[in-house]
Design an enzyme around this catalytic site. Structure first.
Site, mmCIF file in Angstrom:
data_model
loop_
_atom_site.group_PDB
_atom_site.id
_atom_site.type_symbol
_atom_site.label_atom_id
_atom_site.label_comp_id
_atom_site.label_asym_id
_atom_site.label_seq_id
_atom_site.Cartn_x
_atom_site.Cartn_y
_atom_site.Cartn_z
ATOM 1 N N SER A 1 -34.646 40.371 10.180
ATOM 2 C CA SER A 1 -34.165 39.953 11.493
ATOM 3 C C SER A 1 -33.164 40.966 12.051
ATOM 4 C CB SER A 1 -33.580 38.542 11.387
ATOM 5 O OG SER A 1 -33.446 37.949 12.657
ATOM 6 N N ASP B 1 -44.396 34.306 13.579
ATOM 7 C CA ASP B 1 -42.962 34.357 13.886
ATOM 8 C C ASP B 1 -42.766 34.149 15.382
ATOM 9 O OD1 ASP B 1 -40.264 34.855 14.107
ATOM 10 O OD2 ASP B 1 -40.299 36.712 12.940
ATOM 11 N N HIS C 1 -40.579 33.355 10.623
ATOM 12 C CA HIS C 1 -39.464 34.291 10.648
ATOM 13 C C HIS C 1 -38.880 34.439 9.249
ATOM 14 C CE1 HIS C 1 -36.509 36.730 12.590
ATOM 15 N NE2 HIS C 1 -35.501 35.966 12.204
#
Length: 614
Positions: free
Chosen positions: A228, A340, A371
């Site tokens: 991320s 995601d 994610h």
């Protein structure tokens, strides 16, 4: 197992590569540049042990060297007149004097937690641009220091025993670091890069007593990773071309911040965080002491991110790493979840394409999750380990001889291929054919000799979009739906779908959203992907134009890339609506969209598409 020294016997030919940049082309060790990193005496060397061709755990974490340091950067993001300092935790093997090790490095703004999130209100009317015309936010928790004296985290526990140092950093404005968080611009990039420069003798670091500390234990070879935001900072650092960064492994990471918070001019939010924006995220990670010093910068971010028009501007351009791909000197190993909805799939797709254009050594894994990383699937740890051994220690293994791409299918089986999108993909048009008031079919040939009827739907910005895609053969006033007949054989889609509709609005502005749906033989359905645009951005994301109510326009936008197989018996469907409750702004006024089906179509990047339609 045998302990291997840089200067000992035949095995030194392998370890010699550890102190230079590996290459995907073959070369004799004597042909490779030394870069001034080869030790001058036998006391300065690298010691590792190999097992099954990989570095093996020969060092203990119990006596590892752990240091909490502050690295001096070249920036002053908080305008104090002093250079920002970034806080890092160094964990490295307790080697003999003179032994050097490479580094695996993760920078993160999250290590000290988050301040309360202050989301924007998304239940607001959309703002039309002037006619004629173009497009034109705290409390503080204080930082938390690293725990000292212990090896912590999955990265360190695995790689420190295998002869790597692991560095965990705190992004500017967070934890013990100074400066201000800026959601991915040059300040965060240079704050991240400073650690790599210190490892290569080009920046200064200090311990908690203010004494300067040198990285004389480092080979200078660095690999960055993280998921991320953390992986995003790895990509950002790579685009500077900083010396010493040999590889990056960004996992579900951003390559262009505009595409994280916007889509074709529309203000959109990452899945699960409606109302978030760049300024909201920067505020949340500002966990440093005296965080109020960053308030002026945060207020400026609110203005510059422009939630009024949603247009691409200088603010977003500075956060677009695709602009600087040509500077990358590191190899890239991308990992992303095909489902995601936070860091959406366009982020990996456009980066993969861009690095390919510059022949940057690359590899990619696409898994069926959201994610997150790949977990333990497909021998992930072993593959990652071999990747670091090759690029940081220069160990000759077969990692660069494998097919470049691993894709996990819906049945959780993994498939290797050399290209992504798949090499056999062809762009195939599916044309809209109207039937009832808001339904119709998708045909592989253009529709002829049909009346140019319009199908009108009303925006339902607070309706659950999943309810709007159900029952595609039923008339619903808040969407239109078109489907193929049942597929005679599976259809493999690989890439980004695109949609083009001819339509008019009863307003000067509207969201436009499209959902690609798999209507399965058993009566269930799956949203494959979706996409959005601001109707005012018909000429591109950089510029909104005023629209005339009642006038027909052609609207074109992309959906998020995917790699998906529609099974035999499924129907491929596309559902068009105005607002998407989960992602777009949700206007208060009633907006109607009148679509001309015979001038509209869906384009899918698929294999064997036409043959599968009955």
């Amino acid at each position: 197992m045998k302990k291997t020294s840089l200067l000992s016997g035949l095995s030194s030919l392998v370890i010699l590569l550890s102190l230079v940049s590996p290459s995907t082309t073959s070369a004799e060790p004597g042909d490779l540049p030394l870069n001034g990193l080869i030790p001058e005496t036998a006391d300065e060397t690298t010691f590792i042990e190999l097992e099954e061709g990989k570095t093996s755990p020969v060092y203990s974490t119990s006596d590892a060297i752990v240091e909490n340091l502050l690295v001096e950067t070249t920036i002053d993001s908080d305008n104090t007149g002093e250079r920002d300092l970034v806080s890092i935790k160094v964990m490295r093997p307790n080697t003999e004097p003179g032994v050097k090790v490479p580094v695996i490095y993760e920078m993160s703004p999250y290590r000290a937690g988050l301040r309360p999130l202050h989301f924007f209100d998304v239940d607001v009317d959309l703002q039309p641009v002037p006619h004629p015309g173009n497009g034109y936010g705290r409390g503080n928790t204080g930082g938390k220091p690293f725990t000292s004296g212990q090896v912590t985290g999955q990265l360190a526990n695995y790689y420190v025993p295998r002869g790597y140092a692991v560095i965990l950093g705190e992004g500017i404005g967070s934890g013990r670091s100074t400066g201000c968080a800026t959601s991915g611009d040059k300040y965060e990039t240079l704050g991240t890069v400073a650690v790599i420069e210190w490892l290569n003798g080009k920046a200064r670091a200090f311990n908690t007593d203010g004494e300067e500390v040198f990285a004389d234990w480092s080979t200078g070879n660095v690999g960055m990773t993280g998921a991320s935001y953390n992986g995003t900072l790895a990509t950002a650092a790579a685009t500077t071309g900083v010396e010493g960064l040999r590889t990056i492994v960004p996992v579900v990471a951003i390559s262009n911040w505009y595409d994280y918070f916007r889509a074709n001019g529309a203000v959109v939010a990452p899945g699960g965080f409606q109302g978030e924006d760049a300024s909201v995220l920067a505020d949340a990670v500002t966990t440093r002491a005296n965080g109020e010093i960053c308030d002026p910068l945060l207020e400026k971010m609110v203005e510059d991110e422009d939630r009024i028009t949603g247009d691409y501007n200088d603010f977003w351009d500075e956060r677009n790493y695709l602009n600087d791909i040509k500077n990358i000197e590191a190899s890239v190993f991308l990992v992303h979840g095909l489902n995601d909805r936070n860091v959406r799939t366009k982020q990996f797709s456009q980066l993969w394409e861009a690095i390919g254009q510059y022949d940057i050594p690359r590899k990619m894994w696409l898994h069926q999750g959201g994610h997150r990383g790949a977990g333990s699937a497909n021998n992930w740890q072993e593959t990652q380990h071999k990747w670091y051994d090759y690029w940081l220690y220069g160990l000759e293994n077969d990692i660069m001889e494998e097919p470049k791409v691993d894709v996990e299918r819906e049945d959780r089986s993994w498939h290797k291929q050399e290209h992504w999108p798949h090499a056999d993909v062809k762009s195939t048009n599916f044309y809209f054919q109207p039937e009832d008031e808001g339904t119709g079919s998708l045909e592989v040939s253009p529709v002829r000799h049909l009346p140019k009827v319009k199908q009108t739907f009303t925006d339902a910005p607070r309706a659950n979009p999943i309810s709007l895609i159900s029952e595609p053969d039923d008339v619903q006033e808040n969407r239109v739906a078109y489907t193929t007949d049942q597929l005679a054989e599976p259809v493999h889609m690989s890439g980004a779908p695109e949609i083009k509709v001819r339509a008019s609005l009863n307003s000067e502005v509207s969201n436009l959203s499209a959902f690609l749906v798999d209507y399965k033989k058993d009566g269930t359905h799956t949203v494959v992907t979706r996409g959005w645009m601001d109707a005012q951005n018909i000429h591109g994301e950089e510029r909104s134009i005023s629209l005339v109510p009642g006038r027909d326009y052609t609207f074109e936008w992309d959906m998020q890339p995917h790699d998906y197989v529609f099974n035999e018996g499924s129907r491929i469907g596309v559902v068009v609506m105005a607002s998407d409750r989960d992602h777009t702004l949700r206007p208060l006024s009633e907006i109607e969209v009148s679509l001309l089906p015979t001038k509209s179509n869906l384009t899918l990047p698929i294999i064997n598409g036409k043959d599968a339609i009955k």
